[in-house]
Write an enzyme that holds these catalytic residues in place. Structure first.
Site, PDB file in Angstrom:
ATOM      1  N   THR A 164       0.830  -1.200   0.000  1.00 54.98           N
ATOM      2  CA  THR A 164       0.000   0.000   0.000  1.00 54.98           C
ATOM      3  C   THR A 164       0.869   1.256   0.000  1.00 54.98           C
ATOM      4  O   THR A 164       1.891   1.292   0.674  1.00 54.98           O
ATOM      5  CB  THR A 164      -0.855  -0.004   1.273  1.00 54.98           C
ATOM      6  OG1 THR A 164      -1.508  -1.249   1.366  1.00 54.98           O
ATOM      7  CG2 THR A 164      -1.858   1.113   1.273  1.00 54.98           C
ATOM      8  N   ARG A 192     -14.081  -6.655  -2.317  1.00 55.44           N
ATOM      9  CA  ARG A 192     -13.333  -6.672  -1.043  1.00 55.44           C
ATOM     10  C   ARG A 192     -12.728  -5.285  -0.797  1.00 55.44           C
ATOM     11  O   ARG A 192     -12.108  -4.694  -1.672  1.00 55.44           O
ATOM     12  CB  ARG A 192     -12.237  -7.730  -1.088  1.00 55.44           C
ATOM     13  CG  ARG A 192     -11.344  -7.788   0.171  1.00 55.44           C
ATOM     14  CD  ARG A 192     -10.102  -6.925   0.060  1.00 55.44           C
ATOM     15  NE  ARG A 192      -9.210  -7.083   1.215  1.00 55.44           N
ATOM     16  CZ  ARG A 192      -8.132  -6.334   1.421  1.00 55.44           C
ATOM     17  NH1 ARG A 192      -7.810  -5.393   0.572  1.00 55.44           N
ATOM     18  NH2 ARG A 192      -7.370  -6.532   2.475  1.00 55.44           N
ATOM     19  N   VAL A 193     -12.935  -4.778   0.391  1.00 49.07           N
ATOM     20  CA  VAL A 193     -12.369  -3.481   0.764  1.00 49.07           C
ATOM     21  C   VAL A 193     -11.432  -3.705   1.940  1.00 49.07           C
ATOM     22  O   VAL A 193     -11.805  -4.370   2.912  1.00 49.07           O
ATOM     23  CB  VAL A 193     -13.488  -2.484   1.145  1.00 49.07           C
ATOM     24  CG1 VAL A 193     -12.896  -1.180   1.663  1.00 49.07           C
ATOM     25  CG2 VAL A 193     -14.397  -2.221  -0.056  1.00 49.07           C
ATOM     26  N   GLY A 194     -10.226  -3.176   1.845  1.00 48.22           N
ATOM     27  CA  GLY A 194      -9.261  -3.347   2.927  1.00 48.22           C
ATOM     28  C   GLY A 194      -9.288  -2.187   3.903  1.00 48.22           C
ATOM     29  O   GLY A 194     -10.253  -1.423   3.983  1.00 48.22           O
ATOM     30  N   GLY A 216       0.066  -3.676   4.615  1.00 52.58           N
ATOM     31  CA  GLY A 216       0.072  -5.096   4.966  1.00 52.58           C
ATOM     32  C   GLY A 216      -1.341  -5.635   4.990  1.00 52.58           C
ATOM     33  O   GLY A 216      -2.223  -5.102   4.287  1.00 52.58           O
ATOM     34  N   LEU A 217      -1.573  -6.662   5.769  1.00 51.66           N
ATOM     35  CA  LEU A 217      -2.880  -7.325   5.752  1.00 51.66           C
ATOM     36  C   LEU A 217      -3.965  -6.417   6.340  1.00 51.66           C
ATOM     37  O   LEU A 217      -4.075  -6.249   7.558  1.00 51.66           O
ATOM     38  CB  LEU A 217      -2.820  -8.645   6.523  1.00 51.66           C
ATOM     39  CG  LEU A 217      -4.125  -9.450   6.483  1.00 51.66           C
ATOM     40  CD1 LEU A 217      -4.455  -9.923   5.065  1.00 51.66           C
ATOM     41  CD2 LEU A 217      -4.059 -10.640   7.435  1.00 51.66           C
ATOM     42  N   GLY A 218      -4.782  -5.858   5.473  1.00 51.02           N
ATOM     43  CA  GLY A 218      -5.792  -4.896   5.894  1.00 51.02           C
ATOM     44  C   GLY A 218      -6.797  -5.462   6.875  1.00 51.02           C
ATOM     45  O   GLY A 218      -7.274  -4.760   7.765  1.00 51.02           O
TER      46      GLY A 218
HETATM   47  N1  GLY Z   1      -3.426  -2.796   3.422  1.00 51.23           N
HETATM   48  C1  GLY Z   1      -3.991  -2.876   2.155  1.00 51.23           C
HETATM   49  C2  GLY Z   1      -5.056  -3.872   2.029  1.00 51.23           C
HETATM   50  O1  GLY Z   1      -5.114  -4.824   2.796  1.00 51.23           O
HETATM   51  O2  GLY Z   1      -5.860  -3.737   1.129  1.00 51.23           O
END
Ligand code: GLY
Length: 311
Positions: A164, A192-194, A216-218
């Site tokens: 990101t 999908r929305v992060g 990273g992992l949203g």
């Molecule tokens: N941090 C970006 C996402 O997970 O979409």
């Protein structure tokens, strides 16, 4: 009141984009204009596969983009989610903040707004990203009759890239703005929305206390409201370091519970960039080896630093 400009960004952003932003700050540009221009440059970069043009597509081969913008002077914010076919999602997000009595627009509504404000259209799927999707996903879909749910869950095992675009800018007037832009997780389920367009999860900014943005992992950052937590801890008097480490400890705990059932893997990570109200900066992550960039008005180019990974 005069203050020292500073730019804090993720390490994947090209030095020249940040240095150009600092040059503009030295000439008196606002934090908001500089944050937007750096984000636009990254959105145009064809070598950056998790932001803007050439971002990895979703499971159906469509590029869906998320972005948010927050102004620390006013706490106004704008964001778009799952936006398709526009060159600069960050600019659309900023215009949501400026023109609408709303914070977040998604999907068709975001696209409608982008058209109404005259935002530039662009096919955001690059030949390289299309080829990667074709090879990894489309070929499999043709062979089997799995639905998109099954394919998305399977594709997550080979998750790639969460780079990101994060930038936090403090200008000579002491105003702070934060901008976040991403194509999200590669091969994600459509819609999908992060964390990136969710104010409080992937982006938060308040001149009085500081700002934070996530990469990273949203799904992990969303579940603990990572960005607003870091800023609120500073509001309660915690140092930047203590706030960043505390948020990362919570994220590590969450990621430590990785199982097939909750769709997280031990390879998942989160990094958070933090700036305090005085312009001091730091970055914290759930794993070692990640880096970030910082440039002050005294530096000709950004310096690259390692994140802190608390025990
Ligand atoms: N941090 C970006 C996402 O997970 O979409």
């Amino acid at each position: 009141m005069a203050s020292a400009p500073v730019i804090l960004a993720n390490a994947e952003i090209r030095d020249e984009f940040i240095a150009d932003g600092m040059q503009r700050l030295r000439r008196g540009a606002s934090a908001g204009d500089v944050a937007e221009s750096i984000a636009c440059a990254v959105e145009d970069d064809p070598d950056e596969h998790t932001v803007g043009y050439s971002g990895w597509p979703n499971i159906l081969g469509e590029v869906e983009l998320d972005a948010s913008f927050m102004d620390g002077a006013t706490l106004r914010a704008g964001a778009v989610a799952a936006l398709k076919g526009f060159r600069h999602p960050i600019s659309v997000a900023r215009q949501v903040m400026l023109r609408l009595p709303h914070v977040l627009l998604a999907g068709e509504g975001a696209a409608r707004f982008a058209i109404e404000i005259g935002a530039e259209r662009r096919d955001m799927l690059s030949p390289e990203a299309q080829a990667a999707w074709q090879q990894r996903i489309a070929a499999v879909v043709e062979d089997e009759e799995d639905d998109a749910i099954t394919l998305t869950v399977r594709a997550l095992r080979e998750r790639r890239g969460s780079d990101t675009m994060n930038v936090i800018v403090r200008d000579a007037a002491g105003n702070i703005c934060s901008a976040v832009s991403t194509s999200g997780i590669a091969w994600k389920y459509p819609g999908r929305v992060g964390d990136s367009p969710i104010i409080g999860a992937g982006n938060y900014c308040d001149n009085r206390y500081g700002a934070a943005t996530c990469m990273g992992l949203g799904e992990a950052a969303m579940r603990i409201g990572a960005a607003v937590q870091a800023v609120m801890l500073m509001r309660l008097g915690w140092s930047l370091e203590a706030a960043g480490c505390e948020v990362v400890r919570q994220l590590s705990e969450l990621l430590g519970e990785s199982t097939a059932e909750n769709h997280m893997s031990r390879a998942d990570w989160v990094r958070i960039l933090v700036m305090d109200a005085a312009g001091n900066v730091g970055a914290f992550a759930t794993r070692l080896g990640l880096r970030y960039k910082v440039q002050t008005a005294d530096d000709s180019y950004p310096l690259t630093r390692e994140v802190v990974c608390p025990a």
